[in-house]
Design an enzyme around this catalytic site. Structure first.
Site, PDB file in Angstrom:
ATOM      1  N   TYR A  12     -73.552  10.583 -14.997  1.00 56.86           N
ATOM      2  CA  TYR A  12     -72.580   9.490 -15.005  1.00 56.86           C
ATOM      3  C   TYR A  12     -71.509   9.685 -13.930  1.00 56.86           C
ATOM      4  O   TYR A  12     -71.155   8.759 -13.202  1.00 56.86           O
ATOM      5  CB  TYR A  12     -71.938   9.427 -16.391  1.00 56.86           C
ATOM      6  CG  TYR A  12     -70.884   8.368 -16.588  1.00 56.86           C
ATOM      7  CD1 TYR A  12     -71.222   7.021 -16.645  1.00 56.86           C
ATOM      8  CD2 TYR A  12     -69.545   8.729 -16.763  1.00 56.86           C
ATOM      9  CE1 TYR A  12     -70.250   6.054 -16.865  1.00 56.86           C
ATOM     10  CE2 TYR A  12     -68.570   7.768 -16.981  1.00 56.86           C
ATOM     11  CZ  TYR A  12     -68.934   6.433 -17.035  1.00 56.86           C
ATOM     12  OH  TYR A  12     -67.970   5.477 -17.247  1.00 56.86           O
ATOM     13  N   LYS A  67     -70.727   7.230 -10.802  1.00 58.61           N
ATOM     14  CA  LYS A  67     -69.428   6.566 -10.667  1.00 58.61           C
ATOM     15  C   LYS A  67     -68.722   6.958  -9.368  1.00 58.61           C
ATOM     16  O   LYS A  67     -68.021   6.139  -8.766  1.00 58.61           O
ATOM     17  CB  LYS A  67     -68.542   6.892 -11.878  1.00 58.61           C
ATOM     18  CG  LYS A  67     -68.993   6.220 -13.166  1.00 58.61           C
ATOM     19  CD  LYS A  67     -69.083   4.703 -13.018  1.00 58.61           C
ATOM     20  CE  LYS A  67     -69.329   3.995 -14.326  1.00 58.61           C
ATOM     21  NZ  LYS A  67     -69.466   2.529 -14.158  1.00 58.61           N
TER      22      LYS A  67
END
Length: 294
Positions: free
Chosen positions: A172, A176
């Site tokens: 993640y 991001k």
């Protein structure tokens, strides 16, 4: 007249949480909204609620007097992202605003993360942002070449996990971080077509954050007090960045509760230099001095 009167907006992952709040706020300001959501669980597994979550938000918008349609295309799929963009154009005749928001979590330590955990999260976040941006950009370029001059807005969603690194979120966080850079590159490449590109880093109570140990207790609202974790707190920033008069471009803003903070990209730091070629020993000494690790 409403701030976004006549604007056409596509919001991905708009069936719940932040995406839902963005969609409702955009519609309340007069935008025609495509509510995109495939109804997956918080870890990305498919459910039978694909039509339900998107349709529910559309019903909320219509009941409030707004204009919206549902879209259940998988934006992490190349053709699915193309269909989502096409839905906006077919339903409302154009596309002015893209809010890339869809995503899910599969948190694991690096040593226990599977290939599918990595690929799935990178796919929905980073590829999903890029795929929708790609097809929207093609439409905007073609419109520009045809002499159609309209202000366009691209809004991406990053995370503190990507900007500051959070253990247990290698997939993640990497996605991001990539999204924040993608947003800045889009700002430079797409400006010629009248597009502004900005990134938000929201802190909010969603089903993803509520799955993290300890956060449900921290995010519990106190009756009678300002709910700083309400996803709706981020919506005014999205509306502002989607407005036709907004000229902010290439920025990343963190927003939580009533706080908005401008985030700076990677910055240069200290320098060590050698008059000639480095030796391992001299470089070791210089680096130790630089980062104070004696």
């Amino acid at each position: 007249m409403a701030l976004l009167e006549g604007r056409v907006a596509l919001v991905t992952g708009a069936g719940r949480g932040l995406g839902r709040a963005h969609a409702l706020a955009l519609a309340a300001e007069g935008a025609h909204v495509v509510v995109n959501d495939i109804g997956v669980t918080g870890d990305g597994h498919h459910s039978d609620d694909a039509v339900g979550v998107a349709a529910t938000v559309v019903a909320e918008i219509v009941e409030a007097g707004g204009s919206a349609v549902a879209d259940t295309s998988d934006i992490s799929d190349w053709a699915g992202a193309e269909r989502a963009v096409a839905t906006a154009i077919e339903a409302f005749g154009d596309l002015d605003v893209v809010v890339n928001n869809a995503g899910f979590l599969r948190d694991r330590a690096i040593v226990t993360m599977t290939e599918d955990d990595w690929d799935s999260v990178i796919r929905v976040h980073l590829k999903g942002h890029f795929a929708v941006t790609h097809w929207a950009a093609i439409h905007w370029r073609n419109a520009h070449k045809a002499g159609i001059e309209r202000p366009r807005s691209l809004i991406s969603t990053a995370s503190t996990s990507g900007l500051f690194a959070n253990p247990g979120q290698a997939n993640y966080g990497a996605a991001k971080s990539g999204i924040a850079s993608l947003s800045q590159i889009a700002a430079q490449e797409l400006a010629r077509y009248g597009v502004i590109s900005n990134c938000i880093v929201p802190g909010a109570r969603t089903r993803l954050t509520l799955a993290a140990p300890g956060l449900p207790e921290i995010m519990e609202p106190t009756p009678g007090h300002f709910d700083q974790w309400d996803p709706a707190n981020a919506a005014p920033l999205v509306v502002l960045l989607a407005s036709p008069d907004c000229r902010v471009n290439g920025e990343t803003f963190s927003i939580m509760g009533g706080m908005v903070q401008r985030m700076h990209p990677w910055a240069t730091g200290e320098i060590v230099e050698s008059a000639g070629p480095w030796t391992v020993a001299s470089l070791d000494a210089a680096l130790r001095s630089m980062i104070d690790c004696e």
